[in-house]
Design a protein around this motif. Structure first.
Motif, PDB file in Angstrom:
ATOM      1  N   VAL A 154       0.804  -1.225   0.000  1.00  0.00           N
ATOM      2  CA  VAL A 154       0.000   0.000   0.000  1.00  0.00           C
ATOM      3  C   VAL A 154       0.836   1.274   0.000  1.00  0.00           C
ATOM      4  O   VAL A 154       0.309   2.356  -0.279  1.00  0.00           O
ATOM      5  N   SER A 155       2.131   1.170   0.319  1.00  0.00           N
ATOM      6  CA  SER A 155       2.960   2.381   0.284  1.00  0.00           C
ATOM      7  C   SER A 155       4.432   2.042   0.133  1.00  0.00           C
ATOM      8  O   SER A 155       4.875   0.956   0.511  1.00  0.00           O
ATOM      9  N   VAL A 156       5.163   3.004  -0.430  1.00  0.00           N
ATOM     10  CA  VAL A 156       6.615   2.914  -0.561  1.00  0.00           C
ATOM     11  C   VAL A 156       7.178   4.203   0.031  1.00  0.00           C
ATOM     12  O   VAL A 156       6.839   5.300  -0.422  1.00  0.00           O
ATOM     13  N   ALA A 157       8.021   4.093   1.041  1.00  0.00           N
ATOM     14  CA  ALA A 157       8.523   5.267   1.766  1.00  0.00           C
ATOM     15  C   ALA A 157       9.328   6.198   0.865  1.00  0.00           C
ATOM     16  O   ALA A 157       9.948   5.771  -0.114  1.00  0.00           O
ATOM     17  N   LYS A 158       9.326   7.489   1.224  1.00  0.00           N
ATOM     18  CA  LYS A 158       9.973   8.509   0.394  1.00  0.00           C
ATOM     19  C   LYS A 158      11.482   8.339   0.278  1.00  0.00           C
ATOM     20  O   LYS A 158      12.081   8.776  -0.691  1.00  0.00           O
ATOM     21  N   ASN A 159      12.116   7.733   1.268  1.00  0.00           N
ATOM     22  CA  ASN A 159      13.570   7.575   1.217  1.00  0.00           C
ATOM     23  C   ASN A 159      13.985   6.283   0.519  1.00  0.00           C
ATOM     24  O   ASN A 159      15.126   5.842   0.617  1.00  0.00           O
ATOM     25  N   SER A 160      13.049   5.665  -0.208  1.00  0.00           N
ATOM     26  CA  SER A 160      13.355   4.450  -0.960  1.00  0.00           C
ATOM     27  C   SER A 160      14.001   4.795  -2.293  1.00  0.00           C
ATOM     28  O   SER A 160      13.881   5.917  -2.785  1.00  0.00           O
ATOM     29  N   GLY A 161      14.689   3.820  -2.895  1.00  0.00           N
ATOM     30  CA  GLY A 161      15.295   4.033  -4.197  1.00  0.00           C
ATOM     31  C   GLY A 161      16.790   3.749  -4.181  1.00  0.00           C
ATOM     32  O   GLY A 161      17.239   2.771  -3.591  1.00  0.00           O
ATOM     33  N   HIS A 162      17.556   4.630  -4.820  1.00  0.00           N
ATOM     34  CA  HIS A 162      19.014   4.509  -4.853  1.00  0.00           C
ATOM     35  C   HIS A 162      19.551   5.180  -3.597  1.00  0.00           C
ATOM     36  O   HIS A 162      19.488   6.391  -3.438  1.00  0.00           O
ATOM     37  N   VAL A 163      20.076   4.359  -2.671  1.00  0.00           N
ATOM     38  CA  VAL A 163      20.480   4.843  -1.349  1.00  0.00           C
ATOM     39  C   VAL A 163      21.994   4.749  -1.193  1.00  0.00           C
ATOM     40  O   VAL A 163      22.607   3.735  -1.549  1.00  0.00           O
ATOM     41  N   LEU A 164      22.601   5.814  -0.661  1.00  0.00           N
ATOM     42  CA  LEU A 164      24.029   5.833  -0.352  1.00  0.00           C
ATOM     43  C   LEU A 164      24.193   5.732   1.159  1.00  0.00           C
ATOM     44  O   LEU A 164      23.605   6.524   1.914  1.00  0.00           O
ATOM     45  N   CYS A 174      29.223   2.717   9.358  1.00  0.00           N
ATOM     46  CA  CYS A 174      28.096   2.476  10.265  1.00  0.00           C
ATOM     47  C   CYS A 174      26.793   2.139   9.556  1.00  0.00           C
ATOM     48  O   CYS A 174      25.819   1.751  10.202  1.00  0.00           O
ATOM     49  N   GLY A 175      26.757   2.277   8.235  1.00  0.00           N
ATOM     50  CA  GLY A 175      25.554   1.937   7.485  1.00  0.00           C
ATOM     51  C   GLY A 175      24.473   2.995   7.462  1.00  0.00           C
ATOM     52  O   GLY A 175      23.405   2.787   6.907  1.00  0.00           O
ATOM     53  N   THR A 176      24.739   4.153   8.048  1.00  0.00           N
ATOM     54  CA  THR A 176      23.751   5.228   8.082  1.00  0.00           C
ATOM     55  C   THR A 176      23.569   5.843   6.694  1.00  0.00           C
ATOM     56  O   THR A 176      24.560   6.087   5.994  1.00  0.00           O
ATOM     57  N   PRO A 177      22.323   6.127   6.274  1.00  0.00           N
ATOM     58  CA  PRO A 177      22.113   6.801   4.987  1.00  0.00           C
ATOM     59  C   PRO A 177      22.776   8.178   4.986  1.00  0.00           C
ATOM     60  O   PRO A 177      22.728   8.899   5.992  1.00  0.00           O
ATOM     61  N   LEU A 178      23.396   8.531   3.892  1.00  0.00           N
ATOM     62  CA  LEU A 178      24.095   9.811   3.800  1.00  0.00           C
ATOM     63  C   LEU A 178      23.131  10.934   3.434  1.00  0.00           C
ATOM     64  O   LEU A 178      22.154  10.730   2.728  1.00  0.00           O
ATOM     65  N   LYS A 179      23.465  12.119   3.910  1.00  0.00           N
ATOM     66  CA  LYS A 179      22.724  13.323   3.545  1.00  0.00           C
ATOM     67  C   LYS A 179      23.723  14.322   2.983  1.00  0.00           C
ATOM     68  O   LYS A 179      24.642  14.737   3.690  1.00  0.00           O
ATOM     69  N   GLY A 180      23.560  14.649   1.707  1.00  0.00           N
ATOM     70  CA  GLY A 180      24.506  15.554   1.073  1.00  0.00           C
ATOM     71  C   GLY A 180      25.904  14.997   1.020  1.00  0.00           C
ATOM     72  O   GLY A 180      26.888  15.744   1.077  1.00  0.00           O
ATOM     73  N   GLY A 181      26.011  13.677   0.918  1.00  0.00           N
ATOM     74  CA  GLY A 181      27.321  13.036   0.830  1.00  0.00           C
ATOM     75  C   GLY A 181      28.046  12.881   2.143  1.00  0.00           C
ATOM     76  O   GLY A 181      29.217  12.495   2.175  1.00  0.00           O
ATOM     77  N   ALA A 182      27.351  13.170   3.268  1.00  0.00           N
ATOM     78  CA  ALA A 182      28.001  13.091   4.582  1.00  0.00           C
ATOM     79  C   ALA A 182      27.212  12.218   5.546  1.00  0.00           C
ATOM     80  O   ALA A 182      25.985  12.110   5.459  1.00  0.00           O
ATOM     81  N   CYS A 183      27.950  11.599   6.457  1.00  0.00           N
ATOM     82  CA  CYS A 183      27.365  10.788   7.525  1.00  0.00           C
ATOM     83  C   CYS A 183      27.302  11.641   8.784  1.00  0.00           C
ATOM     84  O   CYS A 183      28.245  12.373   9.096  1.00  0.00           O
ATOM     85  N   THR A 184      26.212  11.555   9.496  1.00  0.00           N
ATOM     86  CA  THR A 184      26.062  12.351  10.719  1.00  0.00           C
ATOM     87  C   THR A 184      27.087  11.966  11.776  1.00  0.00           C
ATOM     88  O   THR A 184      27.415  12.770  12.637  1.00  0.00           O
ATOM     89  N   GLU A 185      27.626  10.751  11.677  1.00  0.00           N
ATOM     90  CA  GLU A 185      28.584  10.265  12.669  1.00  0.00           C
ATOM     91  C   GLU A 185      30.029  10.409  12.185  1.00  0.00           C
ATOM     92  O   GLU A 185      30.915  10.773  12.949  1.00  0.00           O
ATOM     93  N   HIS A 186      30.287  10.167  10.894  1.00  0.00           N
ATOM     94  CA  HIS A 186      31.661  10.103  10.391  1.00  0.00           C
ATOM     95  C   HIS A 186      32.014  11.188   9.379  1.00  0.00           C
ATOM     96  O   HIS A 186      33.089  11.161   8.783  1.00  0.00           O
ATOM     97  N   GLY A 187      31.113  12.119   9.162  1.00  0.00           N
ATOM     98  CA  GLY A 187      31.415  13.230   8.267  1.00  0.00           C
ATOM     99  C   GLY A 187      31.340  12.853   6.798  1.00  0.00           C
ATOM    100  O   GLY A 187      30.659  11.896   6.408  1.00  0.00           O
ATOM    101  N   LYS A 188      32.061  13.595   5.958  1.00  0.00           N
ATOM    102  CA  LYS A 188      32.019  13.390   4.512  1.00  0.00           C
ATOM    103  C   LYS A 188      32.560  12.018   4.139  1.00  0.00           C
ATOM    104  O   LYS A 188      33.595  11.582   4.636  1.00  0.00           O
ATOM    105  N   VAL A 189      31.833  11.344   3.235  1.00  0.00           N
ATOM    106  CA  VAL A 189      32.206   9.993   2.816  1.00  0.00           C
ATOM    107  C   VAL A 189      32.624  10.016   1.354  1.00  0.00           C
ATOM    108  O   VAL A 189      31.859  10.444   0.483  1.00  0.00           O
ATOM    109  N   GLU A 190      33.820   9.557   1.072  1.00  0.00           N
ATOM    110  CA  GLU A 190      34.345   9.571  -0.286  1.00  0.00           C
ATOM    111  C   GLU A 190      33.849   8.384  -1.114  1.00  0.00           C
ATOM    112  O   GLU A 190      33.575   8.509  -2.304  1.00  0.00           O
TER     113      GLU A 190
END
Length: 277
Positions: A159-169, A174-190
């Motif tokens: 019945v639904s597909v969440a908005k953060n679905s799709g191609h995920v980085l 730690c496996g955390t989804p990146l926001k703007g190419g950065a991890c909230t825990e480890h900073g920018k990820v190359e």
């Protein structure tokens, strides 16, 4: 619950040689003093234990639990744990090779559990609905062995597909989804980890459950590979990737076998929606 059923349970714990005495005491407690059956059973077991009677472990498979037992022993794997509320400090889902059960840890429970571990639980109470109650009297000993847990099955409609679905980085550390190419825990990820994922809701008309679909699930259901998802995202955006998943899944009936939110298997089906079994 009948008197005979309560007697049978208590006798299974204290021994058949005490059946006549057990019946007499239980009949007095339940019929004359109006004590609830489970409380009466616990009282009788405690009385015999104080008298020096060797109490047996009423070891049960989850599928054999009928809601009448006290002082039950089970060996089960903890599948998931969530924070409790009110008088419950935590909720857990446990399973063995016969089925699953909901476990409630009361505020005074002294056991500490970890998802994925197998424990031998002793002195577990059983609620009328078959859920397991862990109290201050319950012990949980971690076992080195692993057990095969029977998966749950659900048939329903997506019945639904969440908005953060799709191609995920994701962050490789730690496996955390990146926001703007950065991890909230480890900073920018190359060099992020790329995956095609989807968080979907399946509804059978009585219950709705959330599942996380991994790349292998999505490719099998939609034909969408990582390469295709990357190409669509680069040409348009991730919402376009999500739309491919939506077009393939929304309104379709699926059969899901699972232990937690990540299915062991998921496939399209023409079967009639069912309750979780």
């Amino acid at each position: 619950m009948s008197l005979d059923k309560v007697v049978k349970h208590v006798v299974s714990v204290v021994g058949e040689e005490y059946e006549e005495r057990v019946r007499t005491i239980l009949k007095t407690l339940i019929e004359e003093f109006r004590i609830p059956e489970k409380e009466a059973a616990a009282t009788v077991i405690k009385k015999f234990k104080e008298e020096g009677v060797q109490i047996k472990d009423a070891t049960k498979k989850i599928a054999d639990i009928d809601g009448s037992e006290t002082n039950v022993t089970i060996v089960a794997k903890v599948l998931s744990i969530s924070k409790g509320k009110g008088k419950a400090k935590a909720f857990a889902r446990v399973g063995d090779d016969t089925g699953h059960a909901r476990m409630i840890l009361t505020s005074n429970a002294e056991v500490e559990l970890e998802a994925g571990k197998v424990y031998r639980f002793k002195n577990v109470m059983v609620n009328e609905d078959g859920s397991l109650l862990v109290t201050k009297n319950t012990t949980a000993r971690e076992l080195e062995e692993d057990i095969e847990v029977k998966p749950l099955t659900m048939i329903g409609v997506v019945v639904s597909v969440a908005k953060n679905s799709g191609h995920v980085l994701r962050c490789p550390e730690c496996g955390t989804p990146l926001k703007g190419g950065a991890c909230t825990e480890h900073g920018k990820v190359e060099e992020p980890v790329e995956r095609v994922e989807a968080r979907v809701v399946v509804d059978n008309g009585r219950v709705a459950r959330r599942f996380t679909l991994l790349p292998e699930h999505i490719e099998a259901l939609t034909g969408l590979t990582l390469e295709k998802a990357r190409e669509i995202k680069n040409k348009f955006d991730n919402e376009a990737v999500r739309q491919v998943i939506i077009d393939s899944l929304i309104g379709k009936y699926v059969r899901v076998e699972y232990l937690n939110r990540v299915p062991q298997s998921i496939e399209f089906t023409t079967e009639i929606p069912t309750e979780v079994v």
